[in-house]
Design an enzyme around this catalytic site. Structure first.
Site, short mmCIF file in Angstrom:
data_model
loop_
_atom_site.label_atom_id
_atom_site.label_comp_id
_atom_site.label_asym_id
_atom_site.label_seq_id
_atom_site.Cartn_x
_atom_site.Cartn_y
_atom_site.Cartn_z
N GLY A 15 0.81 -1.22 0.00
CA GLY A 15 0.00 0.00 0.00
C GLY A 15 0.84 1.26 0.00
N GLY A 17 -0.27 4.38 0.18
CA GLY A 17 -1.09 5.51 0.63
C GLY A 17 -0.30 6.37 1.60
CG PHE A 18 -2.09 9.83 3.45
CD1 PHE A 18 -1.49 11.06 3.21
CD2 PHE A 18 -3.37 9.62 2.98
CE1 PHE A 18 -2.14 12.05 2.50
CE2 PHE A 18 -4.05 10.61 2.28
CZ PHE A 18 -3.43 11.82 2.04
N GLY A 19 0.17 6.13 4.82
CA GLY A 19 0.99 5.39 5.77
C GLY A 19 2.18 4.72 5.09
CD GLU A 174 -14.20 18.29 2.96
OE1 GLU A 174 -13.57 18.80 3.89
OE2 GLU A 174 -13.69 17.48 2.17
CD GLN A 323 -0.89 14.64 10.53
OE1 GLN A 323 -0.13 14.14 11.36
NE2 GLN A 323 -0.44 15.23 9.46
#
Ligand SMILES: Cc1cc2nc3c(=O)[nH]c(=O)nc-3n(C[C@H](O)[C@H](O)[C@H](O)COP(=O)(O)OP(=O)(O)OC[C@H]3O[C@@H](n4cnc5c(N)ncnc54)[C@H](O)[C@@H]3O)c2cc1C
Length: 435
Positions: A15, A17-19, A174, A323
């Site tokens: 993965g 992604g962010f992590g 949103e 985060q």
């Protein structure tokens, strides 16, 4: 997989992604061979997907090639691969392009839309978790307006211009705000021969307030902002089914709408081989200890949305947000280095930097740990933070220019039907492109 042998231990990350990216960056200059596997060759900045769906941004500006993020690191390897199974007994990962051995394995597969088993909503509704899904939604919205021009049947025309967004979290709020701005600023100009004032944007929330993970003040303000924009906010109503035209709820309220967007739940992206009952928590997240190790496995770790690390402050794990994923990736990177050097690992401590959501032009809500604010300043803070976390200088510049242009011109120019979308093919098409 044709990855060279190395004298360094091999860390396989699933993965980008962010992590996964945060972890790979931490490790890439260290004495480890890092192999990152992802089914996409790009990192997807999910917080701005709703802007792609509503024609505010091109998809390229929120995606970034994973290979480029880690260019120039000799011990880093990327493979475009769909991971199918983990064989913990032989320490191997099975993928559609072959198997690979790991010394340490990190699962950072994120989350996917959870339809809670409702087949009607899954097959007829729209999800917004990937770039292809956002493009599908963009096409459907525009196609519906084109179709509305063609029909004499007022009921059908209204249904084509009605939107039901299910879920009052940041994504629902949103998206509803962005659609309301399109209704006000763009539709009357694009479709002068259509009475677009009849378009309805309905935001349906099962609980008694929007943005339940944020402060009460943020919830109230977000609701007020949405109402100012003309969004119908429905609270304490649960959507129970959708047949592609009619939305049923647990009350007498029904909606006739050709577009239903499901933003009311996510679940972890699980992997075969890591699905023992004792490993899984609510939302199919993998239970990890404070060093990110999966229950019962010393050399297999999980970070980000897919991981649930329970603590006194976070009894149900950390929020499924960027985060925690980034901070966990960095902490695990440091810990793996410690492990390789024979030093003890450090437990993860989450630093809550706050959360935010934007409703529209000059309208946002921000909850910092010690300071909560809403309105114009919050909107600028929201923009700055999102630009800061976007990966890639070009993307930041492109997004910034787009936002300035959209702000000055009250416009969203990416309202293009590049890839026509047929709702009845939804599941097939999502599978084809993203799974
Ligand atoms: C519409 C939307 C808006 C959001 N807005 C915000 C926001 O404003 N602020 C915020 O903090 N968070 C927001 N989030 C949540 C945030 O994006 C996630 O919490 C974050 O992306 C989690 O990071 P991750 O690294 O765990 O997983 P992800 O970033 O989801 O990355 C997972 C990666 O794993 C890959 N993968 C999955 N399964 C496989 C497999 N079997 N084989 C190979 N690769 C695989 C995927 O392709 C993907 O690249 C939003 C999410 C969405 C959907």
């Amino acid at each position: 997989m044709n990855i060279p042998q190395s004298s360094f231990p091999r860390v396989v990350i699933i993965g980008g992604g962010f992590g996964g990216i945060a972890l790979a960056k931490k490790l890439s200059k260290k004495e480890a061979q890092v192999v990152l596997l992802d089914m996409h060759n790009y990192h997807n900045f999910q917080p701005l997907l709703y802007q792609v769906s509503t024609g505010g941004l091109e998809p390229d500006s929120i995606a970034y090639p994973i290979r480029k993020v880690l260019q120039g690191y000799p011990n880093f390897f990327f493979r475009l691969a769909n991971v199918e199974e983990i064989k913990t007994d032989t320490k191997r990962v099975k993928t559609n392009i072959g198997e690979i051995f790991y010394d340490y394995l990190v699962v950072a597969t994120g989350s996917e839309t959870n339809f809670f088993g409702n087949k009607g909503i899954e097959t007829k509704g729209m999800a917004m978790k990937t770039i292809p899904q956002s493009l599908n939604l963009r096409s459907l919205i525009l196609e519906n307006f084109e179709q509305a021009l063609l029909t004499d049947d007022l009921h059908e025309r209204d249904a084509l211009m009605n939107f039901v967004i299910v879920g009052g979290g940041p994504t629902g709020v949103e998206l509803a705000g962005a659609l309301a701005e399109i209704k006000k600023g763009i539709l009357p100009k694009d479709y002068p021969d259509l009475d677009t004032r009849r378009a309805q944007i309905n935001l349906v929330q099962g609980g008694d307030r929007l943005l339940p993970a944020m402060s009460a003040k943020a919830s109230q303000k977000a609701e007020k902002f949405l109402e100012e924009l003309g969004v119908n906010v429905w609270k304490n109503i649960r959507v129970t089914d959708y047949d592609g035209k009619r939305v049923s709820t647990n009350t007498k309220t029904i909606f006739d709408a050709e577009t239903l967007v499901w933003a009311a739940g996510v679940k972890a992206v699980g992997l075969k081989g890591l699905d023992a009952e004792e490993m899984l928590c609510r939302g199919e997240r993998l239970r990890v200890n404070h060093f990110h190790q999966i229950e019962g496995l010393e050399d297999v770790f999980a970070i980000g949305d897919v991981a649930q690390m329970e603590s006194e402050d976070y009894p149900h794990g950390h929020p499924m947000m960027a985060q925690p994923a980034i901070q966990q990736g960095r902490n695990l990177g440091n810990n793996l280095v410690r492990l390789l050097e024979g030093r003890p690992m450090k437990p993860f401590v989450y630093k809550d930097k706050g959360s935010m959501a934007t409703v529209g032009r000059n309208k946002a809500v921000v909850d910092m740990p010690n300071f909560k604010f809403q309105g114009v300043f919050a909107w600028f803070v929201w923009m700055f933070v999102h630009l800061y976390f976007l990966i890639g200088f070009r993307n930041r510049v492109v997004v910034f220019i787009n936002w300035v242009y959209n702000y000055v011109r009250f416009d969203r120019e990416a309202r293009l039907i590049i890839r026509p979308f047929k709702k009845q093919n939804r599941v097939k098409r999502d599978n084809l492109i993203q799974d």
